[in-house]
Design a protein around this motif. Structure first.
Motif, PDB file in Angstrom:
ATOM      1  N   ASN A 117      80.940 -21.199 -11.563  1.00 44.11           N
ATOM      2  CA  ASN A 117      82.276 -20.615 -11.668  1.00 44.11           C
ATOM      3  C   ASN A 117      82.426 -19.908 -13.005  1.00 44.11           C
ATOM      4  N   VAL A 118      82.731 -18.616 -12.945  1.00 45.27           N
ATOM      5  CA  VAL A 118      82.899 -17.805 -14.149  1.00 45.27           C
ATOM      6  C   VAL A 118      84.353 -17.359 -14.254  1.00 45.27           C
ATOM      7  N   LEU A 119      84.975 -17.680 -15.350  1.00 45.05           N
ATOM      8  CA  LEU A 119      86.334 -17.235 -15.644  1.00 45.05           C
ATOM      9  C   LEU A 119      86.257 -16.064 -16.612  1.00 45.05           C
ATOM     10  N   VAL A 120      86.832 -14.936 -16.228  1.00 49.31           N
ATOM     11  CA  VAL A 120      86.871 -13.771 -17.096  1.00 49.31           C
ATOM     12  C   VAL A 120      88.293 -13.605 -17.612  1.00 49.31           C
ATOM     13  N   VAL A 121      88.478 -13.767 -18.903  1.00 47.88           N
ATOM     14  CA  VAL A 121      89.791 -13.600 -19.521  1.00 47.88           C
ATOM     15  C   VAL A 121      89.888 -12.157 -20.009  1.00 47.88           C
ATOM     16  N   LYS A 122      90.640 -11.357 -19.275  1.00 48.99           N
ATOM     17  CA  LYS A 122      90.786  -9.931 -19.566  1.00 48.99           C
ATOM     18  C   LYS A 122      91.997  -9.732 -20.477  1.00 48.99           C
ATOM     19  N   ALA A 123      91.764  -9.133 -21.641  1.00 41.97           N
ATOM     20  CA  ALA A 123      92.847  -9.057 -22.628  1.00 41.97           C
ATOM     21  C   ALA A 123      93.041  -7.651 -23.168  1.00 41.97           C
ATOM     22  N   ASN A 124      93.064  -6.684 -22.268  1.00 40.00           N
ATOM     23  CA  ASN A 124      93.436  -5.320 -22.650  1.00 40.00           C
ATOM     24  C   ASN A 124      93.964  -4.643 -21.394  1.00 40.00           C
ATOM     25  N   ASN A 125      95.192  -4.106 -21.454  1.00 44.52           N
ATOM     26  CA  ASN A 125      95.748  -3.436 -20.275  1.00 44.52           C
ATOM     27  C   ASN A 125      95.693  -1.919 -20.380  1.00 44.52           C
ATOM     28  N   ARG A 126      94.974  -1.420 -21.379  1.00 50.14           N
ATOM     29  CA  ARG A 126      94.777   0.023 -21.477  1.00 50.14           C
ATOM     30  C   ARG A 126      93.658   0.448 -20.526  1.00 50.14           C
ATOM     31  N   PRO A 127      93.718   1.648 -19.985  1.00 49.82           N
ATOM     32  CA  PRO A 127      92.673   2.096 -19.061  1.00 49.82           C
ATOM     33  C   PRO A 127      91.329   2.224 -19.753  1.00 49.82           C
ATOM     34  N   ALA A 128      90.268   2.076 -18.966  1.00 45.20           N
ATOM     35  CA  ALA A 128      88.914   2.136 -19.529  1.00 45.20           C
ATOM     36  C   ALA A 128      88.595   3.505 -20.117  1.00 45.20           C
ATOM     37  N   THR A 129      89.303   4.538 -19.670  1.00 43.15           N
ATOM     38  CA  THR A 129      89.084   5.872 -20.236  1.00 43.15           C
ATOM     39  C   THR A 129      89.547   5.958 -21.680  1.00 43.15           C
ATOM     40  N   ASP A 130      90.447   5.032 -22.064  1.00 43.33           N
ATOM     41  CA  ASP A 130      91.014   5.054 -23.413  1.00 43.33           C
ATOM     42  C   ASP A 130      90.595   3.874 -24.271  1.00 43.33           C
ATOM     43  N   ALA A 131      90.163   2.797 -23.659  1.00 43.73           N
ATOM     44  CA  ALA A 131      89.894   1.559 -24.401  1.00 43.73           C
ATOM     45  C   ALA A 131      88.485   1.064 -24.114  1.00 43.73           C
ATOM     46  N   VAL A 132      87.705   0.894 -25.153  1.00 43.34           N
ATOM     47  CA  VAL A 132      86.309   0.497 -24.981  1.00 43.34           C
ATOM     48  C   VAL A 132      86.189  -0.930 -24.452  1.00 43.34           C
ATOM     49  N   SER A 133      87.044  -1.833 -24.907  1.00 43.79           N
ATOM     50  CA  SER A 133      86.935  -3.206 -24.394  1.00 43.79           C
ATOM     51  C   SER A 133      87.288  -3.266 -22.913  1.00 43.79           C
ATOM     52  N   SER A 134      88.166  -2.387 -22.439  1.00 42.34           N
ATOM     53  CA  SER A 134      88.455  -2.313 -21.003  1.00 42.34           C
ATOM     54  C   SER A 134      87.234  -1.816 -20.244  1.00 42.34           C
TER      55      SER A 134
END
Length: 211
Positions: A2-19
């Motif tokens: 079981n892998v839990l991914v905690v996503k912590a950026n709501n900016r689009p991937a076109t604008d945000a590298v962590s996304s």
């Protein structure tokens, strides 16, 4: 696994590298049970007196307000997600030298004596999450890996200190993409090299042994 991914950026991937790191990871992970906890999509009231009021009313049987019910439910959901995970992947940016407030709230929810750590009879903290593994995926536009700048970096460092040192998770992988804003002429290469590392992490994760 079981892998839990905690996503912590709501900016689009076109604008945000962590996304983009998050998207790349999700596109390349397979063969495991994936749960995504999107801190920007969840109803997550900030930690404060409302939570302590809710605890008191829970004990006394008093009727709770809407905010008190919501924060108790949100805290329990975060704790349940962490409990169910064998591996926790944190995907987040460095914002103003630290982590997004919503990610801080997730940490606040699970940072609890008796859950992620406890105190022994001598008052020493004991890690309670030693059976779990963690992966760090983070991006920062500046360069913070130099000896001079490293003390200013309080995002990846903070998460590693909390989940590794306090909770006791084994940090098995870490990918940091940095400097793409500071060196725009090299940004494409910097990001591409970092995303290649994310793909490697995603493809190898199912092979990580879980004790």
């Amino acid at each position: 696994m079981n892998v839990l991914v905690v996503k912590a950026n709501n900016r689009p991937a076109t604008d945000a590298v962590s996304s983009k790191m998050y998207e790349t990871f999700m596109e390349n992970i397979e063969g495991v049970n994936i749960t995504v906890y999107d801190v920007f999509a969840e109803d997550m009231p900030y930690l404060g007196q409302d939570l302590f009021n809710a605890f008191a009313k829970l004990q006394s049987g008093e009727e709770m307000t809407d905010i008190e019910q919501r924060i108790l439910a949100a805290k329990q959901k975060a704790m349940d997600a962490l409990t169910a995970a064998d591996v926790v992947v944190f995907a987040f940016p460095l914002w103003n030298l630290t982590i997004p407030a919503k990610l801080q709230t997730f940490i606040d929810y699970v940072y609890q004596a008796g859950f992620t750590f406890k105190y022994d009879e001598n008052g020493q903290a004991v890690q309670l999450m030693t059976d779990k593994k963690a992966v760090i995926l983070s991006a920062r536009g500046g360069i913070y890996s130099t000896p001079e700048a490293a003390p200013m970096e309080m995002a990846a460092t903070y998460i590693k200190n909390v989940v590794g040192y306090v909770f006791g998770m084994e940090i098995v992988q870490e990918v940091i993409i940095e400097g793409h804003a500071a060196a725009p002429d090299q940004a494409e290469t910097i990001i591409a090299e970092g995303l290649a590392k994310v793909r490697v992490v995603a493809k190898s994760l199912s092979a990580v042994p879980v004790n």
